[in-house]
Design an enzyme around this catalytic site. Sequence first.
Site, PDB file in Angstrom:
ATOM      1  N   ARG A  63       0.815  -1.222   0.000  1.00 64.66           N
ATOM      2  CA  ARG A  63       0.000   0.000   0.000  1.00 64.66           C
ATOM      3  C   ARG A  63       0.847   1.270   0.000  1.00 64.66           C
ATOM      4  O   ARG A  63       0.332   2.357  -0.283  1.00 64.66           O
ATOM      5  CB  ARG A  63      -1.016  -0.037   1.147  1.00 64.66           C
ATOM      6  CG  ARG A  63      -2.137  -1.053   0.874  1.00 64.66           C
ATOM      7  CD  ARG A  63      -3.180  -1.033   1.962  1.00 64.66           C
ATOM      8  NE  ARG A  63      -2.663  -1.479   3.225  1.00 64.66           N
ATOM      9  CZ  ARG A  63      -2.852  -2.699   3.738  1.00 64.66           C
ATOM     10  NH1 ARG A  63      -3.552  -3.593   3.077  1.00 64.66           N
ATOM     11  NH2 ARG A  63      -2.343  -3.022   4.900  1.00 64.66           N
ATOM     12  N   GLU A 100       4.908  -9.291  15.815  1.00 60.63           N
ATOM     13  CA  GLU A 100       4.385  -9.702  17.114  1.00 60.63           C
ATOM     14  C   GLU A 100       4.677 -11.198  17.337  1.00 60.63           C
ATOM     15  O   GLU A 100       5.089 -11.614  18.409  1.00 60.63           O
ATOM     16  CB  GLU A 100       2.885  -9.427  17.160  1.00 60.63           C
ATOM     17  CG  GLU A 100       2.363  -9.315  18.570  1.00 60.63           C
ATOM     18  CD  GLU A 100       0.909  -8.866  18.578  1.00 60.63           C
ATOM     19  OE1 GLU A 100       0.395  -8.460  17.515  1.00 60.63           O
ATOM     20  OE2 GLU A 100       0.307  -8.933  19.661  1.00 60.63           O
TER      21      GLU A 100
HETATM   22  P1  AMP Z   1       3.818  -1.879  11.637  1.00 63.29           P
HETATM   23  O1  AMP Z   1       5.083  -2.458  11.071  1.00 63.29           O
HETATM   24  O2  AMP Z   1       3.381  -2.573  12.897  1.00 63.29           O
HETATM   25  O3  AMP Z   1       3.899  -0.371  11.806  1.00 63.29           O
HETATM   26  O4  AMP Z   1       2.652  -2.218  10.623  1.00 63.29           O
HETATM   27  C1  AMP Z   1       2.501  -1.469   9.492  1.00 63.29           C
HETATM   28  C2  AMP Z   1       2.019  -2.285   8.330  1.00 63.29           C
HETATM   29  O5  AMP Z   1       0.973  -3.196   8.690  1.00 63.29           O
HETATM   30  C3  AMP Z   1       1.459  -1.359   7.285  1.00 63.29           C
HETATM   31  O6  AMP Z   1       1.993  -1.755   6.035  1.00 63.29           O
HETATM   32  C4  AMP Z   1      -0.038  -1.542   7.346  1.00 63.29           C
HETATM   33  O7  AMP Z   1      -0.534  -1.670   6.045  1.00 63.29           O
HETATM   34  C5  AMP Z   1      -0.281  -2.827   8.130  1.00 63.29           C
HETATM   35  N1  AMP Z   1      -1.224  -2.655   9.261  1.00 63.29           N
HETATM   36  C6  AMP Z   1      -0.941  -2.784  10.580  1.00 63.29           C
HETATM   37  N2  AMP Z   1      -2.018  -2.604  11.350  1.00 63.29           N
HETATM   38  C7  AMP Z   1      -3.033  -2.302  10.514  1.00 63.29           C
HETATM   39  C8  AMP Z   1      -4.425  -1.969  10.701  1.00 63.29           C
HETATM   40  N3  AMP Z   1      -5.001  -1.898  11.916  1.00 63.29           N
HETATM   41  N4  AMP Z   1      -5.170  -1.698   9.600  1.00 63.29           N
HETATM   42  C9  AMP Z   1      -4.614  -1.743   8.365  1.00 63.29           C
HETATM   43  N5  AMP Z   1      -3.325  -2.060   8.130  1.00 63.29           N
HETATM   44  C10 AMP Z   1      -2.522  -2.343   9.179  1.00 63.29           C
END
Ligand code: AMP
Length: 179
Positions: A63, A100
Amino acid sequence: MRDLTQRLRAAIREVPDFPIPGILFKDISPLFLDPQLIRDSAAVLSQHWKEKNVTKVIGIDSRGFLFGPQMAIALDAGFVMVRKKGKLPPETVEVTYELEYGNATIESVKEAIQPGDRIVVHDDLLATGGTAGAAAKLAASLGAEVIGFSFLVHLSFLDGYEKLQAISPDIHCLLDFAD
Ligand code: AMP
């Protein structure tokens, strides 16, 4: 430009328990049914980085590919895809980071990032900051300078923002969700 934050909030669909129980998924796809909202979002995402001598925008699979190239055009910069392992031809560089549960590996084509590049890392959403932090580490390993991070959505109940601030304090998000 009528209040962009409000229009974005109205366009983002919240889906409970997707892809796993307990996650409230922010679905940004309805935004892309509205060309004026695409245009306005791209303009504000880009505007923040004007006059900051950005040479490349990194977009994170997948995305981050939606607005990343639009930002690159507006900033007269290059666009670099950072993808999940196995999607890009050699020669690539990779970084493994913790999720996680378990871990993930992302990579870019090695020659796409050069020493001296001034890079903005862009993705759709900041949650724990693990993915964007890993992309920044990848860019730094090739001698580039990460000047900041860009997101459409920030989940401010998680600590991703603080984690990324240790890498660069310039973090631009269009919209916060507090839960
Ligand atoms: P992070 O590495 O934990 O910051 O996760 C970011 C990635 O996970 C991004 O590419 C988001 O597209 C996806 N992501 C994580 N949580 C969500 C959520 N609640 N809704 C949509 N996409 C999420």
